[in-house]
Motif scaffolding. Structure first.
Motif, PDB file in Angstrom:
ATOM      1  N   ILE A   1       0.849  -1.192   0.000  1.00 31.51           N
ATOM      2  CA  ILE A   1       0.000   0.000   0.000  1.00 31.51           C
ATOM      3  C   ILE A   1       0.882   1.239   0.000  1.00 31.51           C
ATOM      4  CG2 ILE A   1      -1.934  -1.141   1.174  1.00 31.51           C
ATOM      5  CD1 ILE A   1      -0.964   0.204   3.778  1.00 31.51           C
ATOM      6  N   ASP A   2       0.358   2.331  -0.515  1.00 34.76           N
ATOM      7  CA  ASP A   2       1.109   3.590  -0.525  1.00 34.76           C
ATOM      8  C   ASP A   2       1.258   4.120   0.891  1.00 34.76           C
ATOM      9  OD1 ASP A   2       1.204   3.298  -3.221  1.00 34.76           O
ATOM     10  OD2 ASP A   2      -0.308   4.812  -3.666  1.00 34.76           O
ATOM     11  N   LEU A   3       2.404   4.743   1.150  1.00 33.49           N
ATOM     12  CA  LEU A   3       2.721   5.219   2.495  1.00 33.49           C
ATOM     13  C   LEU A   3       2.906   6.731   2.520  1.00 33.49           C
ATOM     14  CD1 LEU A   3       5.494   2.574   3.364  1.00 33.49           C
ATOM     15  CD2 LEU A   3       3.059   2.436   3.954  1.00 33.49           C
ATOM     16  N   TYR A   4       2.555   7.318   3.669  1.00 36.80           N
ATOM     17  CA  TYR A   4       2.857   8.726   3.885  1.00 36.80           C
ATOM     18  C   TYR A   4       4.326   8.851   4.308  1.00 36.80           C
ATOM     19  CZ  TYR A   4      -2.096  10.025   3.657  1.00 36.80           C
ATOM     20  OH  TYR A   4      -3.380  10.243   3.221  1.00 36.80           O
ATOM     21  N   MET A   5       4.841  10.054   4.245  1.00 36.73           N
ATOM     22  CA  MET A   5       6.249  10.311   4.547  1.00 36.73           C
ATOM     23  C   MET A   5       6.683   9.703   5.886  1.00 36.73           C
ATOM     24  SD  MET A   5       9.119  12.072   3.681  1.00 36.73           S
ATOM     25  CE  MET A   5       8.828  13.597   2.800  1.00 36.73           C
ATOM     26  N   ASP A   6       5.917   9.952   6.954  1.00 41.41           N
ATOM     27  CA  ASP A   6       6.269   9.429   8.282  1.00 41.41           C
ATOM     28  C   ASP A   6       6.349   7.910   8.280  1.00 41.41           C
ATOM     29  OD1 ASP A   6       6.499  11.899   9.449  1.00 41.41           O
ATOM     30  OD2 ASP A   6       4.445  11.947  10.207  1.00 41.41           O
ATOM     31  N   GLN A   7       5.459   7.278   7.542  1.00 41.03           N
ATOM     32  CA  GLN A   7       5.457   5.825   7.473  1.00 41.03           C
ATOM     33  C   GLN A   7       6.682   5.306   6.721  1.00 41.03           C
ATOM     34  OE1 GLN A   7       1.486   5.728   5.679  1.00 41.03           O
ATOM     35  NE2 GLN A   7       0.742   4.535   7.436  1.00 41.03           N
ATOM     36  N   VAL A   8       7.094   6.042   5.699  1.00 37.18           N
ATOM     37  CA  VAL A   8       8.283   5.660   4.938  1.00 37.18           C
ATOM     38  C   VAL A   8       9.534   5.736   5.811  1.00 37.18           C
ATOM     39  CG1 VAL A   8       9.821   6.277   3.024  1.00 37.18           C
ATOM     40  CG2 VAL A   8       7.342   6.341   2.703  1.00 37.18           C
ATOM     41  N   THR A   9       9.711   6.844   6.510  1.00 32.86           N
ATOM     42  CA  THR A   9      10.907   7.004   7.352  1.00 32.86           C
ATOM     43  C   THR A   9      10.927   5.981   8.487  1.00 32.86           C
ATOM     44  OG1 THR A   9       9.790   8.743   8.639  1.00 32.86           O
ATOM     45  CG2 THR A   9      11.211   9.451   6.827  1.00 32.86           C
TER      46      THR A   9
ATOM     47  N   VAL B   1       9.915   3.298  -2.352  1.00 38.96           N
ATOM     48  CA  VAL B   1      10.717   2.724  -1.267  1.00 38.96           C
ATOM     49  C   VAL B   1      11.922   1.977  -1.842  1.00 38.96           C
ATOM     50  CG1 VAL B   1      10.730   1.117   0.684  1.00 38.96           C
ATOM     51  CG2 VAL B   1       8.718   2.549   0.277  1.00 38.96           C
ATOM     52  N   LEU B   2      11.716   1.214  -2.907  1.00 34.26           N
ATOM     53  CA  LEU B   2      12.827   0.507  -3.548  1.00 34.26           C
ATOM     54  C   LEU B   2      13.887   1.490  -4.039  1.00 34.26           C
ATOM     55  CD1 LEU B   2      10.824  -2.135  -5.635  1.00 34.26           C
ATOM     56  CD2 LEU B   2      12.215  -2.578  -3.603  1.00 34.26           C
ATOM     57  N   THR B   3      13.434   2.589  -4.632  1.00 31.48           N
ATOM     58  CA  THR B   3      14.367   3.613  -5.120  1.00 31.48           C
ATOM     59  C   THR B   3      15.140   4.235  -3.961  1.00 31.48           C
ATOM     60  OG1 THR B   3      12.834   4.127  -6.934  1.00 31.48           O
ATOM     61  CG2 THR B   3      14.574   5.724  -6.492  1.00 31.48           C
ATOM     62  N   LEU B   4      14.466   4.474  -2.866  1.00 35.55           N
ATOM     63  CA  LEU B   4      15.118   5.052  -1.681  1.00 35.55           C
ATOM     64  C   LEU B   4      16.165   4.102  -1.105  1.00 35.55           C
ATOM     65  CD1 LEU B   4      12.060   6.710   0.104  1.00 35.55           C
ATOM     66  CD2 LEU B   4      14.092   7.897  -0.740  1.00 35.55           C
ATOM     67  N   ILE B   5      15.910   2.810  -1.197  1.00 35.57           N
ATOM     68  CA  ILE B   5      16.890   1.834  -0.701  1.00 35.57           C
ATOM     69  C   ILE B   5      18.161   1.893  -1.554  1.00 35.57           C
ATOM     70  CG2 ILE B   5      17.376  -0.625  -0.353  1.00 35.57           C
ATOM     71  CD1 ILE B   5      14.334  -0.941   0.230  1.00 35.57           C
ATOM     72  N   PHE B   6      17.994   1.961  -2.867  1.00 34.09           N
ATOM     73  CA  PHE B   6      19.153   2.111  -3.745  1.00 34.09           C
ATOM     74  C   PHE B   6      19.924   3.384  -3.390  1.00 34.09           C
ATOM     75  CE2 PHE B   6      16.909  -0.668  -6.960  1.00 34.09           C
ATOM     76  CZ  PHE B   6      17.901  -1.642  -7.030  1.00 34.09           C
ATOM     77  N   ILE B   7      19.190   4.475  -3.217  1.00 33.78           N
ATOM     78  CA  ILE B   7      19.824   5.757  -2.876  1.00 33.78           C
ATOM     79  C   ILE B   7      20.598   5.643  -1.567  1.00 33.78           C
ATOM     80  CG2 ILE B   7      19.402   8.166  -2.202  1.00 33.78           C
ATOM     81  CD1 ILE B   7      16.941   8.096  -4.085  1.00 33.78           C
ATOM     82  N   TYR B   8      19.996   4.973  -0.588  1.00 38.42           N
ATOM     83  CA  TYR B   8      20.623   4.830   0.727  1.00 38.42           C
ATOM     84  C   TYR B   8      21.997   4.160   0.619  1.00 38.42           C
ATOM     85  CZ  TYR B   8      21.609   3.119   5.402  1.00 38.42           C
ATOM     86  OH  TYR B   8      22.230   2.825   6.590  1.00 38.42           O
ATOM     87  N   TYR B   9      22.082   3.100  -0.165  1.00 40.77           N
ATOM     88  CA  TYR B   9      23.352   2.386  -0.296  1.00 40.77           C
ATOM     89  C   TYR B   9      24.366   3.168  -1.134  1.00 40.77           C
ATOM     90  CZ  TYR B   9      21.358  -1.779   1.878  1.00 40.77           C
ATOM     91  OH  TYR B   9      20.788  -2.642   2.772  1.00 40.77           O
ATOM     92  N   PHE B  10      23.891   3.878  -2.141  1.00 42.31           N
ATOM     93  CA  PHE B  10      24.796   4.639  -2.995  1.00 42.31           C
ATOM     94  C   PHE B  10      25.368   5.874  -2.300  1.00 42.31           C
ATOM     95  CE2 PHE B  10      22.500   2.961  -6.998  1.00 42.31           C
ATOM     96  CZ  PHE B  10      23.498   2.020  -7.239  1.00 42.31           C
ATOM     97  N   LYS B  11      24.556   6.526  -1.458  1.00 40.11           N
ATOM     98  CA  LYS B  11      24.917   7.858  -0.976  1.00 40.11           C
ATOM     99  C   LYS B  11      26.132   7.887  -0.044  1.00 40.11           C
ATOM    100  CE  LYS B  11      21.636   8.189   2.952  1.00 40.11           C
ATOM    101  NZ  LYS B  11      22.511   8.655   4.033  1.00 40.11           N
TER     102      LYS B  11
ATOM    103  N   GLU C   1       2.614  10.549  -5.199  1.00 44.24           N
ATOM    104  CA  GLU C   1       1.255  10.784  -5.677  1.00 44.24           C
ATOM    105  C   GLU C   1       0.377  11.165  -4.491  1.00 44.24           C
ATOM    106  OE1 GLU C   1      -0.200  10.615  -8.667  1.00 44.24           O
ATOM    107  OE2 GLU C   1       1.628  10.140  -9.788  1.00 44.24           O
ATOM    108  N   LYS C   2      -0.092  12.413  -4.497  1.00 41.57           N
ATOM    109  CA  LYS C   2      -0.951  12.911  -3.413  1.00 41.57           C
ATOM    110  C   LYS C   2      -0.305  12.674  -2.041  1.00 41.57           C
ATOM    111  CE  LYS C   2      -5.201  12.147  -6.036  1.00 41.57           C
ATOM    112  NZ  LYS C   2      -6.500  11.431  -6.113  1.00 41.57           N
ATOM    113  N   LYS C   3       1.000  13.005  -1.978  1.00 35.98           N
ATOM    114  CA  LYS C   3       1.799  12.913  -0.748  1.00 35.98           C
ATOM    115  C   LYS C   3       1.995  11.474  -0.260  1.00 35.98           C
ATOM    116  CE  LYS C   3       0.662  17.542   0.969  1.00 35.98           C
ATOM    117  NZ  LYS C   3       0.218  18.350   2.107  1.00 35.98           N
ATOM    118  N   LYS C   4       1.735  10.510  -1.134  1.00 34.33           N
ATOM    119  CA  LYS C   4       1.925   9.111  -0.770  1.00 34.33           C
ATOM    120  C   LYS C   4       3.008   8.476  -1.642  1.00 34.33           C
ATOM    121  CE  LYS C   4      -2.417   7.718   1.384  1.00 34.33           C
ATOM    122  NZ  LYS C   4      -3.487   6.694   1.379  1.00 34.33           N
TER     123      LYS C   4
END
Length: 204
Positions: free
Chosen positions: A28-36, A82-92, A73-76
């Motif tokens: 399901i789509d997540l809000y910012m707080d749920q993602v972090t 999330v998959l993209t953020l995981i890639f970013i996390y390891y690369f950064k 999409e609509k703040k979700k």
């Protein structure tokens, strides 16, 4: 410390670190707080210090502003976000934002939101991180070689001075390894950018 003890300690550390499995990511789509919150819980073992943050709201907003992360999409945020953020996390930890952008944008441009195509972002994630086990074994062998080599430096010395200098040798060997691999990645990125700007290269 002998090689057997060293490798045992390293293996213990490796066993504590696990990548985020696609099936663990909510469908399901997540809000910012749920993602972090999700990222913090899933990648907690990769923290160096207890109070370190895996991702913050500011980081995620900056990634979106810099076109590194597709806008929500609509703040979700979707599973693909999330998959993209995981890639970013390891690369950064080793690459600049601009280099990460050069690496990830061609992937997200082509596969983000294309779940119905032959290859999805989730498929790519599974394929890449499926290499984890074999790569861990390769790293263990390489670490053993570097450790043995560093423990043979400064022959004739004993005591705390010898331990300090041999540890320094080991750190230098690991650092040089990281430096070389980082340089190779940067050269690949530069080549990608060069081909992108040269129409004749694209045609080939």
């Amino acid at each position: 410390m002998n090689t057997k003890q060293f490798l045992s300690d390293i293996l213990d550390e490796f066993n504590k670190i696990d990548y985020v499995k696609p099936e663990d990511i909510p469908n399901i789509d997540l809000y910012m707080d749920q993602v972090t919150t999700f990222m913090d819980s899933q990648l907690a073992t990769s923290k160096r210090h207890e109070d370190d943050k895996i991702l913050t709201k500011t980081m995620i907003n900056n990634y979106a502003k810099n076109d590194l992360l597709p806008p929500p999409e609509k703040k979700k945020y979707s599973k693909e976000h999330v998959l993209t953020l995981i890639f970013i996390y390891y690369f950064k930890s080793i690459l600049s934002i601009s280099d990460i952008q050069s690496i990830l944008n061609p992937i997200t441009d082509k596969y983000f939101g294309k779940g119905s195509s032959e290859m999805s972002l989730e498929d790519i994630y599974k394929e890449v991180f499926g290499l984890e086990h074999q790569e861990t074994l390769n790293i263990m062998k390489d670490l053993a070689k570097k450790f043995n080599t560093s423990m043979k430096t400064f022959e004739g010395m004993e005591g705390e001075d010898a331990e300090l200098l041999r540890t320094f040798s080991f750190i230098c060997m690991l650092s040089y390894d990281v430096y070389l691999k980082k340089t190779i990645i940067e050269r690949i990125v530069d080549q990608m950018l060069h081909e992108e700007k040269d129409p004749s290269k694209k045609e080939k």
